[in-house]
Design an enzyme around this catalytic site. Structure first.
Site, PDB file in Angstrom:
ATOM      1  N   HIS A   1      -2.224  28.692  74.641  1.00 49.92           N
ATOM      2  CA  HIS A   1      -0.808  29.036  74.509  1.00 49.92           C
ATOM      3  C   HIS A   1      -0.357  29.854  75.710  1.00 49.92           C
ATOM      4  O   HIS A   1      -1.166  30.310  76.516  1.00 49.92           O
ATOM      5  CB  HIS A   1      -0.553  29.794  73.206  1.00 49.92           C
ATOM      6  CG  HIS A   1      -1.191  31.152  73.137  1.00 49.92           C
ATOM      7  ND1 HIS A   1      -2.536  31.327  72.874  1.00 49.92           N
ATOM      8  CD2 HIS A   1      -0.676  32.395  73.287  1.00 49.92           C
ATOM      9  CE1 HIS A   1      -2.810  32.626  72.864  1.00 49.92           C
ATOM     10  NE2 HIS A   1      -1.698  33.296  73.123  1.00 49.92           N
TER      11      HIS A   1
ATOM     12  N   HIS B   1       3.354  29.223  89.038  1.00 47.14           N
ATOM     13  CA  HIS B   1       4.368  28.876  88.047  1.00 47.14           C
ATOM     14  C   HIS B   1       3.711  28.083  86.917  1.00 47.14           C
ATOM     15  O   HIS B   1       2.581  27.643  87.041  1.00 47.14           O
ATOM     16  CB  HIS B   1       5.526  28.075  88.658  1.00 47.14           C
ATOM     17  CG  HIS B   1       5.161  26.692  89.093  1.00 47.14           C
ATOM     18  ND1 HIS B   1       4.516  26.436  90.284  1.00 47.14           N
ATOM     19  CD2 HIS B   1       5.324  25.502  88.485  1.00 47.14           C
ATOM     20  CE1 HIS B   1       4.318  25.127  90.400  1.00 47.14           C
ATOM     21  NE2 HIS B   1       4.788  24.542  89.317  1.00 47.14           N
TER      22      HIS B   1
ATOM     23  N   GLU C   1       3.866  32.738  72.648  1.00 48.38           N
ATOM     24  CA  GLU C   1       3.688  34.057  72.039  1.00 48.38           C
ATOM     25  C   GLU C   1       4.586  35.035  72.777  1.00 48.38           C
ATOM     26  O   GLU C   1       4.759  34.929  73.988  1.00 48.38           O
ATOM     27  CB  GLU C   1       2.226  34.488  72.182  1.00 48.38           C
ATOM     28  CG  GLU C   1       1.932  35.902  71.742  1.00 48.38           C
ATOM     29  CD  GLU C   1       0.512  36.362  72.086  1.00 48.38           C
ATOM     30  OE1 GLU C   1       0.195  37.516  71.751  1.00 48.38           O
ATOM     31  OE2 GLU C   1      -0.253  35.588  72.691  1.00 48.38           O
TER      32      GLU C   1
END
Length: 142
Positions: A65, A7, A111
């Site tokens: 990211h 996770h 993104e």
């Protein structure tokens, strides 16, 4: 031995604002929510939003990211929803597939991307990165 990513936890300064952004704008499925956090599902993966007084107030300067997969037929609608909430765009796409790079309300770099590893590797075969070294044999149908 690592078998995958279990996770991702994101520290947030305002749980209600983050919860609304991730569920209403990005479309993650809410699983559970409590006073200091929430679990959300993104495909087969899950994200934890964790209320944290030390949460960032601005994006990190590096390229790190988190990218979410979006089917190509849903890309434009998802990108429009992100732009409609006035999310900051932090980079313009230069790779294969449709991508939109944006910040969440806490400045995490995110993104949405319509490609996958297979399409990225195919593009890499066509235009190799400088100093590229393959560790697996690539086949035409990868």
């Amino acid at each position: 031995m690592i078998t995958g990513i279990n996770h991702v936890t994101l520290a947030v300064s305002d749980l209600e604002r983050a919860f609304a952004f991730y569920t209403e704008v990005l479309g993650l499925k809410p699983i559970a929510k409590w006073t200091r956090g929430a679990y959300l599902q993104a495909g087969d993966d899950w994200i934890c939003l964790s209320l944290d007084a030390e949460a960032r107030s601005a994006p990190h300067p590096d390229y790190t990211h988190l990218a979410f997969s979006v089917p190509s037929q849903a890309f434009n609608d998802t990108a429009d929803a992100i732009r409609a909430c006035n999310a900051t765009i932090w980079k313009h796409n230069r790779s294969e597939g449709d991508s939109l790079y944006f910040l969440d309300p806490d400045g995490h770099k995110l993104e949405i991307h319509s490609g996958d590893l297979k399409s990225r590797l195919a593009a890499l075969r066509e235009q190799p990165y400088d100093g590229l070294k393959w560790f697996v044999q690539q086949q035409k149908d990868d």
